[in-house]
Scaffold this active site. Structure first.
Site, short mmCIF file in Angstrom:
data_model
loop_
_atom_site.label_atom_id
_atom_site.label_comp_id
_atom_site.label_asym_id
_atom_site.label_seq_id
_atom_site.Cartn_x
_atom_site.Cartn_y
_atom_site.Cartn_z
N LYS A 91 -24.41 13.38 16.04
CA LYS A 91 -24.66 14.66 16.71
C LYS A 91 -25.54 14.51 17.96
O LYS A 91 -25.42 15.28 18.90
CB LYS A 91 -25.30 15.64 15.73
CG LYS A 91 -24.32 16.04 14.62
CD LYS A 91 -24.40 17.49 14.29
CE LYS A 91 -23.22 17.91 13.44
NZ LYS A 91 -23.22 17.30 12.08
N GLU A 113 -26.98 26.70 16.50
CA GLU A 113 -26.75 27.08 15.11
C GLU A 113 -26.76 25.80 14.30
O GLU A 113 -26.49 24.73 14.82
CB GLU A 113 -25.39 27.78 14.97
CG GLU A 113 -24.18 26.84 14.82
CD GLU A 113 -23.90 25.93 16.03
OE1 GLU A 113 -24.28 26.30 17.14
OE2 GLU A 113 -23.32 24.84 15.83
N SER A 379 -20.05 8.46 10.32
CA SER A 379 -20.69 9.48 11.16
C SER A 379 -22.19 9.65 10.94
O SER A 379 -22.90 10.04 11.85
CB SER A 379 -19.99 10.82 10.98
OG SER A 379 -19.99 11.23 9.62
C1 LIG Z 1 -22.25 17.48 11.11
C2 LIG Z 1 -21.72 16.25 10.52
C3 LIG Z 1 -20.33 16.06 10.32
C4 LIG Z 1 -19.31 17.12 10.61
O1 LIG Z 1 -19.23 17.56 11.92
P1 LIG Z 1 -18.07 17.14 12.93
O2 LIG Z 1 -18.31 18.00 14.10
O3 LIG Z 1 -16.77 17.44 12.24
O4 LIG Z 1 -18.22 15.70 13.22
C5 LIG Z 1 -19.90 14.85 9.82
N1 LIG Z 1 -20.77 13.87 9.50
C6 LIG Z 1 -22.10 14.02 9.66
C7 LIG Z 1 -23.00 12.90 9.27
C8 LIG Z 1 -22.62 15.20 10.17
O5 LIG Z 1 -23.95 15.35 10.32
#
Ligand SMILES: *Cc1c(COP(=O)(O)O)cnc(C)c1O
Length: 396
Positions: A91, A113, A379
């Site tokens: 993010k 948000e 992610s």
């Molecule tokens: C917020 C988040 C997501 C989901 O958000 P996307 O916009 O779909 O990437 C996925 N993995 C992690 C670790 C997150 O913090």
């Protein structure tokens, strides 16, 4: 080449996208549409963005060949380590980009948000870095569930405002943020945390996150001599990590694109966030896309054990990729995601975020060949989910 997966100048990906905003936001959104690409293309902007990604976020994030996971699935599995970024997930790539943009637009006040709190933390972080006022809207229920992230935001100097309407979760926090933006349009920039919202947000967020696939391309070439993987796999909430991991491969049909969404307690259990399967076409938070809604257009509250995937819509680019068959979606349940967290922790010594675990949980449904190179977008890290993990393990 026909760039059929990029948006038109008014932000449409096929039948999805656009900018459906109330009149009072029109000027702000129109200003962004007019200048975002131009600002992002400025050499000075690019240099500042790249420097912060390198020295502050810690990029490039490694591409790691996970040997045990590879042996298990009989192919070569590489993990793109977004979990090693500052603040623990992808993010921050987007919030760094958007805070630089807000500064170019002379905005003094930042709103955001957040659901699980990851985007709130990433936004509070860059506001502290740049010395801008930061207000984060968060559902009252989520504030209770995600106490450690609320504390982090406060430490960083942000004001966390509880959304007390509706189900008191992410969609209500988003409604409150939009209301704030309408009332403070002049001096406020709204940092949206995923590849959703009115044009230009889906494209802007995708481009800030596209550093992920740019690095994958170079790193894979260095390791294998091949400049493209056979598969890229990513979990999808709104879709920003998937969009970033796919971007530079969208028009390379040798690369299969796989999305993993949250099936909660089961796709048809009534407790699910499997948006692409259950969703129908409609407008949510300013864009035309697939969303979970009743026959008369009321949003159906989604459910997933992972707060970051608990969103009733999906980015318009993803809706288009799915509709055209360019991307394939699989859904993983809470239980399957939990098993995948435990497996990666024990096999590779990496504790992934619950969101990320959905991408790991669907691997056994794909028929990989022995020499396939598979990249999974890892992610985020699982620190924020430790309480959920411990509760789950102690249930057995
Ligand atoms: C917020 C988040 C997501 C989901 O958000 P996307 O916009 O779909 O990437 C996925 N993995 C992690 C670790 C997150 O913090």
């Amino acid at each position: 080449m026909n760039y059929k997966y990029h948006p038109t100048s008014d932000g449409f990906y096929g039948e999805f996208g656009g900018a459906y905003v109330p009149e009072m936001l029109h000027a702000n959104v129109a200003e962004l549409q007019e200048v975002y690409q131009q600002i992002m293309d400025e050499p000075k902007f690019k240099q500042e963005f790249d420097e912060l990604l390198r020295d502050y976020v810690g990029r490039p994030s490694p591409l790691y060949l996970a040997k045990k996971l590879s042996a298990k699935h009989e192919c070569n599995i590489y993990l793109k380590r977004e979990d090693l970024n500052h603040t623990g997930a992808h993010k921050i790539n987007n919030t760094i980009g958007q805070i630089l943009l807000a500064k170019r637009l002379n905005k003094q006040r930042i709103i955001a948000e957040t659901g699980a709190g990851q985007h709130g933390v990433a936004t509070a972080t860059v506001c502290a870095l740049m010395g801008l006022e930061c207000i984060v809207y968060m559902g009252a229920v989520d504030i209770k569930r995600q106490a450690p992230n609320v504390a982090r935001m406060k430490m960083l100097g942000a004001k966390v405002v509880a959304a007390e309407s509706g189900s008191k979760t992410l969609k209500d926090a988003t409604n409150e943020a939009i209301r704030d933006w309408i009332n403070n349009a002049e001096d406020t920039h709204y940092i949206i945390g995923s590849a959703i919202g009115p044009h230009p947000y889906p494209d802007m967020v995708t481009k800030f996150q596209s550093v992920i696939s740019e690095e994958i391309k170079h790193q894979l070439k260095e390791k294998t001599g091949k400049d493209h993987p056979d598969y890229v796999v990513a979990c999808v909430g709104g879709g920003s990590n998937a969009a970033g991991a796919f971007y530079h491969f969208l028009h390379d049909e040798r690369v299969k694109l796989i999305l993993a969404e949250a099936a909660g307690l089961g796709i048809h259990s009534g407790q699910s966030a499997a948006t692409s399967i259950l969703g129908t076409k409609g407008i949510i938070h300013g864009c035309m896309t697939l969303l979970m809604q009743t026959g008369d257009g009321q949003i159906i509250e989604p459910y997933s054990i992972s707060a970051g995937l608990d969103y009733p819509g999906i980015g318009p680019m993803h809706a288009h990729l799915i509709k055209t068959g360019r991307a394939t979606v699989h859904a993983a349940t809470d239980d399957q995601a939990m098993q995948a967290v435990i497996a990666l922790s024990r096999d590779e010594g990496i504790i992934p975020a619950l969101e990320t675990a959905h991408a790991l949980a669907i691997l056994d449904r794909i028929d990989f060949k022995k020499d396939d190179d598979v990249v999974i977008c890892l992610s985020g890290r699982g620190d924020k989910d430790l309480n959920t993990f411990i509760d789950y393990i102690s249930k057995d």
